[in-house]
Enzyme design. Structure first.
Site, mmCIF file in Angstrom:
data_model
loop_
_atom_site.group_PDB
_atom_site.id
_atom_site.type_symbol
_atom_site.label_atom_id
_atom_site.label_comp_id
_atom_site.label_asym_id
_atom_site.label_seq_id
_atom_site.Cartn_x
_atom_site.Cartn_y
_atom_site.Cartn_z
ATOM 1 N N GLU A 55 62.620 87.306 23.241
ATOM 2 C CA GLU A 55 62.104 88.538 23.841
ATOM 3 C C GLU A 55 62.781 88.839 25.177
ATOM 4 O OE1 GLU A 55 60.235 86.199 22.497
ATOM 5 O OE2 GLU A 55 58.978 87.145 20.971
ATOM 6 N N PHE B 293 43.872 83.212 18.829
ATOM 7 C CA PHE B 293 45.243 82.760 18.611
ATOM 8 C C PHE B 293 46.231 83.792 19.166
ATOM 9 C CE2 PHE B 293 49.081 82.554 15.882
ATOM 10 C CZ PHE B 293 49.558 81.351 16.381
ATOM 11 N N GLN B 294 47.134 83.327 19.983
ATOM 12 C CA GLN B 294 48.162 84.161 20.616
ATOM 13 C C GLN B 294 47.600 85.300 21.446
ATOM 14 O OE1 GLN B 294 51.209 85.059 17.625
ATOM 15 N NE2 GLN B 294 52.262 83.201 18.286
ATOM 16 N N LYS C 177 45.552 95.046 17.549
ATOM 17 C CA LYS C 177 45.922 95.145 16.140
ATOM 18 C C LYS C 177 45.025 96.138 15.395
ATOM 19 C CE LYS C 177 47.671 92.056 12.595
ATOM 20 N NZ LYS C 177 47.807 90.660 12.140
ATOM 21 N N MET D 295 77.111 79.094 42.910
ATOM 22 C CA MET D 295 76.561 79.708 44.115
ATOM 23 C C MET D 295 75.664 78.726 44.871
ATOM 24 S SD MET D 295 76.625 82.166 46.081
ATOM 25 C CE MET D 295 77.120 83.776 45.483
#
Ligand code: TPP
Ligand code: MG
Lengths: 562, 197
Positions: free
Chosen positions: A52, A114-115, A164, A477
C-alpha cells in the site's frame, strides 16, 4: 431510478470526478468496491502495486506530474495503516490525494473486529480532511466533497473510510459536484492594498531576491513568475520543491536554496534587502538558524495558507493569496527595473562554488564515479527535459543540485517528510501520469530496498521508468553527518547489499551495472534511449560528501564549501 | 471577511496571559479530537474546555481557555481555522468577553448546624444558591469566575469537609454586537470558494 450498490456508487463518483487511474491493493473490507471496479476496467486503469505504501507514493507521483488528484485504494486495518507514511508525506508536501479505505461493517466498529483499525483517528493529524462513510446515501456527496477539498486552496490528502455495509447496501445514485463548503474558504480574497504596499517595497529595493516555492507550480504561476522577474529584474532562487518552476537556464535564475543548495542564494539571503517568498514555507532546511536569517531584508510573503504566514519568519507584507493571482496583481503595477550588478554578485559566488566543488565533482576527480558526474551526464544527455524522481539522501541532494531542469513539474521528491522508499513507486506513478515524458528515478542503495517490491508492478505493467541506483554501499547521508559531526563513528550505516542486478533479473527488468568512467557516456545513452523500464546500478565513490552544506541549526551565512 | 482571517503578530506578543478561544464549528463527530490534537502537538495545556450547541441549528461552539503568549496561541488559532469543519475561531483577551463558570459543592448536611452563618455566606456574600437538601448532604451551586468559585470553596472548607466538588469549563460570549446566524450567512455568500482568475 434504478438502485445501485454503494460500491458501484463509489466507482461512478470517481468517474464523475474524471478519475481514470487508481493505485491500490485489495483485501476483505474493500472487496465489494473491487468487485464493482471489475465492471469498469474499460474506464479506469487500476494498478495493483505490491504494497500500500507503493500505491500511495505512486498516486503522489501521478498527481505531482499531472496536477490531477491522485487516487488510491486500500483495505481496512493493515492496508489502511500502510498508507499513513504516504499520507503524511502528501500532507507536508501539499499533494492532492483521495485515499479510499475499506472498513469493517458499521455494527462491528469499536469491537476490535478482524482487521479493524481506527484509521480516522490515526490519520486525523496527517490529512487535510477525513471522513467515515457508514451509509451508502452519503457516498456521492462525500466523494465530491473529498475531491473539492483535496484539490482546492493549498492541496492535500483526504482519506475516506467506507464501512463494508455501506458498500453493500443500495442507493439511488445521483451526483452533484461540490462547489462550496460554508466552513471552508480555500481562496482568500486578495487585498489590493497589500499588493500596492508590496510593489512599493519591490520598486525601491536595491538587493531583492525572490524565493520560489512549490506554490508557484501548484497554482500554475510559472509564466507570471517569469514575467514578474523579467519586469523587475529580480533574481530567482528555488526551494527543493520549487525546483523546475523556473528553467535553470533563465538569466535571472541564481540557484537552489537550503542546506545543500548553492552557495550564492544561501549567503546572499543575508545580504538581500528584500525577500519575496512565493508559495514556500520557510522550512528549517531552507532557513537554518532563523534568528540569523534574512537579517537585512524586509519580507514579503505570498502564501495561500494563512497559517503559514508569520509561522517561522515574520513578514513586513503578507499577501494571503493564490500565487498566480498575486503575481498577476503585482505585474500590473511594479516598475520596470534591473539588478544586473546584484545578479553578477551571484555569478561570482557560482564561480567560487564551481572552482571549489562542482569542477571536481563533474570532471572525474575521484577514482570511482561520483554521483554528481552521473547526474550531470544525464542532465546533459536529456537536456534537462526529463522528470526526475528522487529518493532521500545524498543522491537526492546531488540530483537536485546537478540536474538542470528546463520544464515545470519535473522534480518529484519527498521534501517535507524525507521519506526513503518514495522514489521507486512515485516514479512509476509519474510515468503513468505523464507517459510522454522521460521519467528517471534517482535512488540510493538504502532507499531502493525500502520499496523494491514495486519492481514487480513496473514489470507487470511495463511502466517505462528509468531507475538509477547511486550505489555507495552506505546510508550515505547519515554517514556524512557521522563523519562531520559525530567524529567518524559510522554507527550502523554501512550495508552489505544484495546483487541489485540479479534481483532486477528476477523481476524480468532490463538492467546493467556501471562502474567504469569510460563506459559512462555509452551506458547513459543506452539507459535513456531504451524503450521500457531499465535499472542502472552505478557503483559510486563510497565516502563522498555533499557540499556545500549549511550545518543543521547554523546560519545560512555559515555555508561550508568543504 | 474575518472568517479564517489572519492574525498578524506584533513585537510585544510574547507575554503569558489568559486567552479564551471561541470556535464555531459544524456539528461533526471527531472535531473535538481534531482540535485537541493541535494543542497537544504544540505542547499546550488546555485549562478549560466547553462544547455546546448554539442558537443556530447544526453549529457548535467550543470555548477553550489557555495560558499562553499571544505569539503561540495565534499560531494555534490559525491552525484551528484551517480545519475544514471549523466555521471560525476567535481569540479573546479577558476584557473582550462576558464569561462564567459554574461550580457545584457537595457538603454534609451537618453544616447547617452551624446556624445562619452558612446562609449568610452562601447566599449573600457569594451569591450562591442551595440546589438540593438531602438527609445526609446538600448541594450548593455558584456561577462566576474561577476566582469566585474558588473563594467560596475555601470558605466552605472552614465549616467542614467538602464531600465532592466540580467546576465546569468556561462559557463565553464576545462583547461585540454580533449575531451568529448573520455571520454564518455571510460565510455562505463569500466568494472565497473559487479562484477568481
Ligand atoms: C524512512 C526513512 N528512514 C530513515 C531516514 C533517515 N535517512 C535519511 S537519508 C538516509 C540514508 C539514505 O541512504 P541511501 O538510500 O543509500 O542514500 P545515500 O544517502 O547513500 O545517497 C537515511 C537513513 C529517512 N529519511 N527515511
Ligand atoms: Mg547509499
Amino acid at each position: 431510478m434504478k438502485k445501485i450498490l454503494g460500491s458501484e456508487a463509489l466507482i461512478k463518483s470517481l468517474l464523475e470526478e474524471g478519475v481514470d487511474t487508481i493505485f491500490g491493493y485489495p483485501g476483505g473490507a474493500i472487496m465489494p468496491i473491487y468487485d464493482s471496479l471489475y465492471s469498469y476496467q474499460d474506464k479506469i486503469n487500476h494498478i495493483l502495486t505490491r504494497h500500500e505504501q507503493g500505491a500511495i507514493h505512486a498516486a503522489q507521483g501521478y498527481s505531482r506530474v499531472s496536477g490531477k488528484v491522485g487516487v488510491c485504494f486500500a483495505t481496512s486495518g493493515p492496508g489502511a495503516t500502510n498508507l499513513i507514511t504516504g499520507i503524511a508525506d502528501a500532507q507536508i508536501d501539499s499533494t492532492p490525494l483521495v485515499c479510499i479505505t475499506g472498513q469493517v461493517p458499521s455494527q462491528l466498529l469499536g469491537t476490535d473486529a478482524f482487521q479493524e483499525s481506527d484509521v480516522i483517528g490515526i490519520s486525523m493529524p496527517v490529512t487535510k480532511w477525513n471522513y467515515q462513510i457508514t451509509s451508502s446515501d452519503e457516498i456521492g456527496e462525500i466523494i465530491s466533497k473529498a475531491f473539492y477539498i483535496a484539490r482546492s486552496g493549498r492541496p492535500g490528502p483526504v482519506l475516506i473510510d467506507i464501512t463494508k455495509d455501506a458498500q453493500f447496501s443500495e442507493v439511488d445514485f445521483n451526483y452533484k459536484k461540490c462547489e462550496r463548503i460554508r466552513s471552508y474558504h480555500p481562496y482568500p480574497i486578495i487585498n489590493d492594498k497589500k499588493i500596492k504596499k508590496a510593489s512599493k517595497l519591490i520598486n525601491k529595493a536595491k538587493k531583492p531576491l525572490i524565493l520560489v516555492g512549490q506554490g508557484v507550480l501548484l497554482s500554475n504561476a510559472e509564466n507570471e513568475l517569469i514575467k514578474f522577474s523579467e519586469i523587475t529584474g529580480i533574481p530567482l532562487a528555488s526551494t527543493l520543491l520549487g525546483l523546475s518552476a523556473v528553467s535553470c537556464d533563465h538569466k535571472n535564475y541564481v540557484g537552489y536554496l537550503g542546506m545543500h543548495g548553492n552557495y550564492g542564494p544561501n549567503v546572499k539571503t543575508n545580504e538581500a534587502d528584500l525577500i519575496i517568498a512565493i508559495g514556500m514555507r520557510f522550512d528549517d532546511r531552507v532557513t537554518g538558524d532563523t534568528s540569523k536569517y534574512a537579517v537585512n531584508a524586509k519580507i514579503i510573503h505570498i502564501e495561500i495558507d494563512p497559517s503559514e504566514i508569520d509561522k517561522i519568519i515574520k513578514t513586513d507584507v503578507a499577501i494571503n493569496a493564490d500565487a498566480k493571482e498575486a503575481l498577476i496583481g503585482l505585474n500590473k503595477i511594479v516598475q520596470k527595473n534591473s539588478h544586473e550588478e546584484w545578479i553578477n554578485e551571484f555569478r561570482e559566488c557560482d564561480k567560487l562554488e564551481f572552482d571549489k566543488i562542482i569542477n571536481k565533482e563533474i570532471n572525474g576527480f575521484y577514482d570511482k564515479l561520483s554521483m554528481a558526474e552521473v547526474i550531470h551526464k544525464i542532465s546533459e544527455f536529456t537536456q534537462g527535459k526529463s522528470i526526475i524522481v528522487t529518493d532521500v539522501g545524498q543522491h537526492q541532494m546531488v540530483a537536485s543540485r546537478y540536474y538542470k531542469f528546463t520544464e515545470p513539474n519535473s522534480n518529484i521528491t519527498s521534501g517535507g517528510l524525507g521519506t526513503m522508499g518514495f522514489a521507486l513507486p512515485a516514479a512509476m506513478g509519474s510515468k503513468i501520469g505523464n507517459p510522454n515524458r522521460e521519467v528517471i528515478a534517482v535512488i540510493g542503495d538504502g532507499g531502493i530496498q525500502m520499496t523494491i517490491q514495486e519492481l514487480a508492478t513496473i514489470s507487470q505493467y511495463s511502466i517505462g521508468v528509468k531507475i538509477l541506483i547511486l550505489n555507495n554501499n552506505f546510508l550515505g547521508m547519515v554517514r556524512q553527518w557521522q563523519e562531520l559531526f559525530f567524529d567518524n563513528r559510522y554507527s550502523f550505516t554501512e550495508m552489505k547489499n544484495p546483487n541489485f542486478n540479479k534481483i532486477t533479473d528476477g523481476y524480468r527488468i532490463k538492467n546493467k551495472k556501471l562502474e567504469k568512467r569510460e563506459d559512462l557516456d555509452k551506458v547513459i545513452k543506452e539507459f535513456i534511449e531504451f524503450d521500457g523500464p531499465y535499472l542502472l546500478n552505478v557503483i559510486v565513490e563510497k565516502e563522498e560528501n555533499v557540499f556545500p552544506m549549511v550545518p543543521s541549526g547554523e546560519s545560512v551565512s555559515n555555508i561550508r564549501l568543504e | 471577511m474575518k472568517k479564517k482571517g489572519l492574525y498578524q503578530l506584533k513585537k510585544s506578543d510574547n507575554k503569558i496571559k489568559e486567552y479564551t478561544l471561541s470556535v464555531l464549528t459544524e456539528d461533526k463527530a471527531g472535531l473535538l479530537n481534531h482540535i485537541t490534537i493541535i494543542f497537544n502537538r504544540r505542547k499546550m495545556n488546555i485549562n478549560s474546555l466547553n462544547v455546546s450547541t448554539t442558537e443556530v441549528k447544526g453549529v457548535s461552539r467550543f470555548t477553550i481557555v489557555v495560558e499562553s503568549s499571544k505569539e503561540k496561541i495565534i499560531k494555534i488559532v490559525n491552525h484551528i481555522n484551517k480545519l475544514i469543519d471549523v466555521l471560525a475561531a476567535f481569540l479573546y483577551e479577558e476584557d473582550e468577553i462576558y464569561y462564567q463558570e459554574i461550580a457545584l459543592y457537595k457538603l454534609s448536611t451537618k453544616i447547617f448546624l452551624k446556624g445562619d452563618l452558612v446562609e449568610k455566606i452562601i447566599i449573600r456574600k457569594y451569591g450562591a444558591k442551595i440546589l438540593k437538601i438531602e438527609k445526609d448532604h446538600i448541594i450548593i451551586q455558584k456561577t462566576g469566575t474561577k476566582v469566585g468559585t474558588q473563594k467560596l470553596y475555601d470558605e466552605l472548607k472552614k465549616f467542614g469537609e467538602i464531600l465532592e466538588f466540580a467546576r465546569s469549563g468556561r462559557v463565553a460570549l464576545s462583547k461585540k454586537k454580533r449575531k451568529t446566524i448573520n455571520f454564518i450567512k455571510k460565510l455562505e455568500k463569500t466568494k472565497s470558494n473559487k479562484l477568481n482568475i
